[in-house]
Motif scaffolding. Sequence first.
Motif, mmCIF file in Angstrom:
data_model
loop_
_atom_site.group_PDB
_atom_site.id
_atom_site.type_symbol
_atom_site.label_atom_id
_atom_site.label_comp_id
_atom_site.label_asym_id
_atom_site.label_seq_id
_atom_site.Cartn_x
_atom_site.Cartn_y
_atom_site.Cartn_z
ATOM 1 N N LEU A 19 0.810 -1.215 0.000
ATOM 2 C CA LEU A 19 0.000 0.000 0.000
ATOM 3 C C LEU A 19 0.847 1.270 0.000
ATOM 4 O O LEU A 19 0.328 2.362 -0.255
ATOM 5 N N PRO A 21 3.031 4.112 -1.398
ATOM 6 C CA PRO A 21 3.146 4.629 -2.771
ATOM 7 C C PRO A 21 4.478 4.243 -3.408
ATOM 8 O O PRO A 21 5.529 4.378 -2.804
ATOM 9 N N MET A 25 2.051 1.551 -8.037
ATOM 10 C CA MET A 25 0.839 2.152 -7.502
ATOM 11 C C MET A 25 0.564 3.510 -8.147
ATOM 12 O O MET A 25 -0.582 3.864 -8.447
ATOM 13 N N THR A 26 1.636 4.281 -8.381
ATOM 14 C CA THR A 26 1.471 5.567 -9.045
ATOM 15 C C THR A 26 0.972 5.368 -10.471
ATOM 16 O O THR A 26 0.079 6.089 -10.946
ATOM 17 N N SER A 28 -0.784 2.880 -11.569
ATOM 18 C CA SER A 28 -2.182 2.467 -11.481
ATOM 19 C C SER A 28 -3.098 3.673 -11.265
ATOM 20 O O SER A 28 -4.180 3.773 -11.868
ATOM 21 N N MET A 29 -2.691 4.607 -10.433
ATOM 22 C CA MET A 29 -3.496 5.797 -10.178
ATOM 23 C C MET A 29 -3.609 6.663 -11.425
ATOM 24 O O MET A 29 -4.689 7.165 -11.760
ATOM 25 N N SER A 165 -4.335 -3.636 -3.782
ATOM 26 C CA SER A 165 -3.698 -2.328 -3.631
ATOM 27 C C SER A 165 -3.766 -1.539 -4.934
ATOM 28 O O SER A 165 -4.049 -0.334 -4.936
ATOM 29 N N TYR A 169 -5.644 2.206 -5.690
ATOM 30 C CA TYR A 169 -5.010 3.372 -6.310
ATOM 31 C C TYR A 169 -5.710 3.769 -7.611
ATOM 32 O O TYR A 169 -5.882 4.960 -7.899
ATOM 33 N N GLY A 172 -8.827 5.547 -6.753
ATOM 34 C CA GLY A 172 -8.503 6.903 -6.311
ATOM 35 C C GLY A 172 -8.251 7.825 -7.489
ATOM 36 O O GLY A 172 -8.691 8.979 -7.497
#
Length: 207
Positions: A19, A21, A25-26, A28-29, A165, A169, A172
């Motif tokens: 989880l 960052p 993950m970035t 994916s966001m 996770s 993201y 979000g």
Amino acid sequence: MIQLSLLSIFIPTFLFVSLTPGMCMTLSMVLGMTQGVKRTLWMMAGELMGVGLVAVASGAGVATLMLRQPQLFAIFKWVGGAYLFYLGVMMWRSRGRMAIPLENFELKPVSRGQLALQGFVTAVANPKGWAFFVALLPPFLDASRPLAGQLSLLIGIILVIEFLSLLIYAAGGRGLRRLLGESGNVRLLNRIAGTLMAGVGLWLALG
């Protein structure tokens, strides 16, 4: 199989790490903003394949050799990082297929293969990911028991946590897109997404 006491430590440890960052993950966001959660699933599929490959290789000891030969990563990292940086610049300028159009705010779908490849390259070309798995997996493996079963269980848990996770993201990013899109700030949204994408590219190339 692995003892429940070890799993009770492993699961929250990897959940916290996943989880936090990072590059994947970035990414994916950003794709949640510009492509929507549904299409971002293709990037997630590629990323999970990459994570699974790194985890298997780490558990098998291949990562030790890879980390001692950093030049093996150099071309892969720089090419992948440069491509993501280029995409980020194009998005920042509200150009290219990944940017959100300023006129009608409709998504321009990127090919499934391209999305999957972005996720795979980002996961595999990150030396820190290799180092992390080398450090994380061995303490949870019991040499007196069959390695294949233990690795299968741990990697299965890792992929489930990583997938959840990535979904968080991406959702979000979609929420941010709706918030800024409703206020007419599409150009700002493209610049935020582009800056993040370019940052991922630099992180990948220089990390």
